[in-house]
Design an enzyme around this catalytic site. Structure first.
Site, short mmCIF file in Angstrom:
data_model
loop_
_atom_site.label_atom_id
_atom_site.label_comp_id
_atom_site.label_asym_id
_atom_site.label_seq_id
_atom_site.Cartn_x
_atom_site.Cartn_y
_atom_site.Cartn_z
N TRP A 16 0.83 -1.21 0.00
CA TRP A 16 0.00 0.00 0.00
C TRP A 16 0.86 1.26 0.00
O TRP A 16 0.58 2.23 -0.72
CB TRP A 16 -0.93 0.00 1.21
CG TRP A 16 -1.77 1.23 1.31
CD1 TRP A 16 -2.99 1.46 0.73
CD2 TRP A 16 -1.45 2.44 2.03
NE1 TRP A 16 -3.45 2.72 1.04
CE2 TRP A 16 -2.53 3.34 1.84
CE3 TRP A 16 -0.38 2.83 2.82
CZ2 TRP A 16 -2.54 4.61 2.41
CZ3 TRP A 16 -0.39 4.10 3.39
CH2 TRP A 16 -1.47 4.97 3.18
N ASP B 242 -6.42 -2.58 -1.09
CA ASP B 242 -6.43 -2.74 0.37
C ASP B 242 -6.71 -1.43 1.09
O ASP B 242 -6.80 -1.41 2.32
CB ASP B 242 -5.09 -3.31 0.85
CG ASP B 242 -4.85 -4.72 0.34
OD1 ASP B 242 -5.75 -5.56 0.51
OD2 ASP B 242 -3.78 -4.98 -0.24
N ASP B 243 -6.84 -0.35 0.35
CA ASP B 243 -7.08 0.95 0.95
C ASP B 243 -8.54 1.04 1.43
O ASP B 243 -9.47 0.84 0.65
CB ASP B 243 -6.80 2.06 -0.07
CG ASP B 243 -6.91 3.44 0.54
OD1 ASP B 243 -5.90 3.95 1.03
OD2 ASP B 243 -8.03 4.00 0.54
N PHE B 244 -8.72 1.38 2.70
CA PHE B 244 -10.07 1.43 3.27
C PHE B 244 -10.92 2.47 2.55
O PHE B 244 -12.10 2.24 2.26
CB PHE B 244 -10.00 1.76 4.76
CG PHE B 244 -11.36 1.85 5.42
CD1 PHE B 244 -11.99 0.72 5.89
CD2 PHE B 244 -11.99 3.08 5.55
CE1 PHE B 244 -13.25 0.80 6.48
CE2 PHE B 244 -13.25 3.17 6.14
CZ PHE B 244 -13.88 2.03 6.60
#
Length: 251
Positions: free
Chosen positions: A143, A162-164
């Site tokens: 990330w 994977d970034d919220f």
């Protein structure tokens, strides 16, 4: 540089008009693409900043970095060589944890060794090659490198699954009840190539629009790929084949 990114945004809008009407509509609501990379930032500086921000509020991390510049950088961001010369006690006094000091020193060493590419070398490498090399640094994951690719190098086709914020923006913009799994988001995002960075930026903006009550309903309903179900079917089929082979072996 602004013209370059206007061109990328325009090209992405034309692409999404034929591949994803929800994303195209989101672009219309948000307005022009606004991710302007910091092309003057060195890889060492970008990654050191990222390490400083890990598990810290942005304001606290910025204060620590400001102290690093004023105390140890002599008014500018320290070079890798300068950072390695700073005693651990000084870095602790600035506010870095022992784990972050170890990560920063490993970063500095790998920049000097050439494991972390120079700015000029980065221009010649693919996204995958950069990720492979830079994630060798302690405390630097995929990330973190993806953020560097987008915000420092201006790479147009990065999708940080994977970034919220990206996942939450997708949930909101596409009217889903649950957050998409990273693999499902990656599969859906194939239609955004070669402008996945643009799509990611607009998904971050979708979160802001939702917070302000200005996010429109999705232009159409979507269904994410049933990756988990497919994997289960494949696993079940493999188990059937193994069982059949065992039965034949007993005969």
């Amino acid at each position: 540089m602004n013209d370059v990114h206007v061109d990328i945004g325009t090209a992405a809008r034309a692409h999404f008009a034929t591949t994803d009407v929800v994303m195209a509509r989101l672009m219309d609501v948000v307005g022009p693409y606004g991710l302007l990379p910091d092309l003057d930032c060195t890889p060492f500086r970008a990654l050191a900043r990222a390490i400083a921000h890990q598990q810290l509020h942005g304001t606290a991390a910025k204060s620590i970095l400001a102290r690093l510049v004023s105390t140890c950088g002599r008014g500018s961001f320290p070079t890798p060589q300068r950072l390695l010369a700073i005693p651990e006690s000084e870095l602790r006094a600035i506010g870095f944890s022992y784990a972050k000091i170890a990560a920063l020193r490993d970063l500095a060493e790998k920049c000097i060794q050439g494991v972390v590419p120079s700015r000029r070398e980065l221009e010649r490498l693919s996204d995958a090659e950069i990720i492979e090399r830079v994630t060798q640094v302690r405390g630097v994951g995929r990330w973190t490198v993806e953020m560097m690719l987008m915000f420092q190098l201006g790479r147009p086709d990065v999708l940080p699954v994977d970034d919220f914020g990206v996942r939450n923006g997708f949930r909101l913009a596409y009217g889903l009840k649950e957050m998409p799994a990273p693999r499902a988001l990656a599969a859906y995002g194939e239609r955004w190539r070669p402008y996945r960075s643009v799509a990611s930026w607009y998904l971050w903006r979708a979160v802001e629009l939702a917070r302000e009550g200005r996010l429109p309903p999705p232009a159409e309903k979507i269904r994410l790929p049933r990756l988990l179900r497919v994997r289960r079917k494949v696993a079940a089929r493999l188990e059937q084949l193994r069982t059949a082979r065992k039965k034949r072996a007993r005969k």
